[in-house]
Design an enzyme around this catalytic site. Structure first.
Site: not given
Ligand code: OSB
Ligand code: MG
Length: 370
Positions: A136, A162, A164, A189, A214, A239, A263, A291
């Site tokens: 991510s 992935k 953002k 995401d 996402e 999510d 999660k 994560g």
């Molecule tokens: O939306 O999945 C998410 C990190 C912090 C808060 C929300 C998210 C995320 C990530 C990172 O996408 C996931 C990771 O590498 O732990």
């Molecule tokens: Mg997410």
């Protein structure tokens, strides 16, 4: 087993790189480590995933500490527990606060597996010997920098990319990435950054062959997501909206989602995560493990969960060295050719490194049965 003592360690670890989402940028990871003891002196470990500010869910490190100290730990101390699934019942008088609940429930799962002499993965019913890993990537300053990063992660073997997105950094970013990497498994995401008013923009994302998008809409919505999904070819993955198997059932029945990001913290623990896994498997809805920028203990729990059979998509469970100069477990989590080997040693299968833990610890509390 009887829970005789709980230790909470408050931790602060600096990430190698900042992580930016549609909400802002993180550099330091604050979290709690939970160590739960039984009457024989065995202990199990858990990690809390709430951040220091309530931008992702309403919980924070401090609310978790309060809930654990004043409500959850008193409900556990001195109790006889034969299976971790019972922890949910003990916690049923307490509304919400899923991340606080999950942190200590996870420690009890580790303890349970250790007492049985089996791995946490086996205790959960996991079957996979290795799991597929994606990455991510936070919002970057420019497209060229993002393309460089993606190139590097693909060379490291990560199986899915992935990125953002947020208003103003979406269609162009994804178009640029897709033309640089025509065949790479790619997803976006939004962390709730859009509304149905953005539907024309969101429909443009259908051009990029994304695996899924996402959480495009509000963190507490499952109705508008159903409206959006009807107009999108790209599967929606929820999510933030998912806190329980009941939330999943409603979202699936409404047609709000085609994939679930599980999660452990957000859904209140491994027992509920497993129920979500089982429900989705029955309904033909694939799941993957999200994560929360975890250190080693939380990462180990994620790996064990991902060994369950319906985790058919790569998760956000990158290796320790992606986040940390030095992780708090031994060995660290290593990704080879995009896979992590699921440990077979008892419990989480990684050893907490007490010296490193002390290095990053800022406070400690002990709670004992009377
Ligand atoms: O939306 O999945 C998410 C990190 C912090 C808060 C929300 C998210 C995320 C990530 C990172 O996408 C996931 C990771 O590498 O732990
Ligand atoms: Mg997410």
């Amino acid at each position: 087993m009887r829970i005789t003592k709980v230790t909470i360690r408050k931790m602060k670890m600096r990430m190698k790189e900042t992580f930016s989402t549609s909400f802002g940028t993180m550099q330091d990871k604050h979290f709690l480590l939970l160590e739960v003891y039984d009457e024989l002196g065995n202990s199990g470990w858990g990690e809390s995933v709430a951040f220091d500010a309530p931008w992702y869910t309403e919980e924070t490190v401090e609310t978790s500490l309060h809930m654990l100290s004043d409500f959850l730990i008193p409900l556990l101390l001195g109790k006889e527990i034969s299976h971790p699934d019972q922890v949910g019942n003990l916690f049923s008088p307490i509304r919400g606060n899923n991340m606080a609940k999950a942190s200590i429930e996870g420690a009890i799962w580790d303890l349970y597996a250790k007492r049985k002499g089996i791995s946490l993965a086996e205790a959960l019913g996991g079957q996979r010997e290795r799991i597929e890993v994606g990455i991510s990537i936070g919002i970057q300053k420019d497209l060229a920098g993002l393309i460089d990063k993606v190139q590097r992660y693909l060379e490291e073997g990560y199986k899915r990319i992935k990125v953002k997105i947020k208003p103003g950094a979406d269609v162009d970013v994804l178009r640029g990435l897709r033309s640089a990497f025509p065949d790479v498994p790619l997803m976006a995401d939004a962390n709730s950054a859009y509304s149905l008013g953005d539907i024309d923009l969101l429909k443009q994302l259908d051009d990029f062959g994304l695996l899924m998008i996402e959480q495009p809409l509000a963190h507490d919505d499952i109705v508008d997501h159903a409206v959006l999904q009807k107009q999108l070819k790209t599967p929606i993955c929820l999510d933030e909206s998912i806190h329980s198997v009941e939330d999943v059932r409603k979202a699936v029945e409404l047609g709000s989602t085609k994939v679930i990001n599980v999660k452990i913290g957000r859904v209140g623990g491994l027992s509920e995560a497993k129920r979500i896994h089982d429900y989705c498997m029955e309904k033909g809805v694939p799941v993957w493990c999200g994560g929360m920028l975890e250190a080693g203990i939380g990462r180990a729990h994620n790996i064990a969960l991902t060994s369950l059979p319906n985790f058919t998509l790569p998760g956000d469970t990158a290796g320790s060295s992606h986040y940390w100069k030095k992780d708090i477990i031994e060995p660290e989590v290593i990704v080879t050719d995009g896979y992590i080997t699921v440990p077979t040693a008892s419990g989480i299968g990684f050893t907490p490194n007490l010296r490193t833990i002390e290095e990053f610890m800022t406070d400690i509390w002990h709670f004992r049965e009377d």
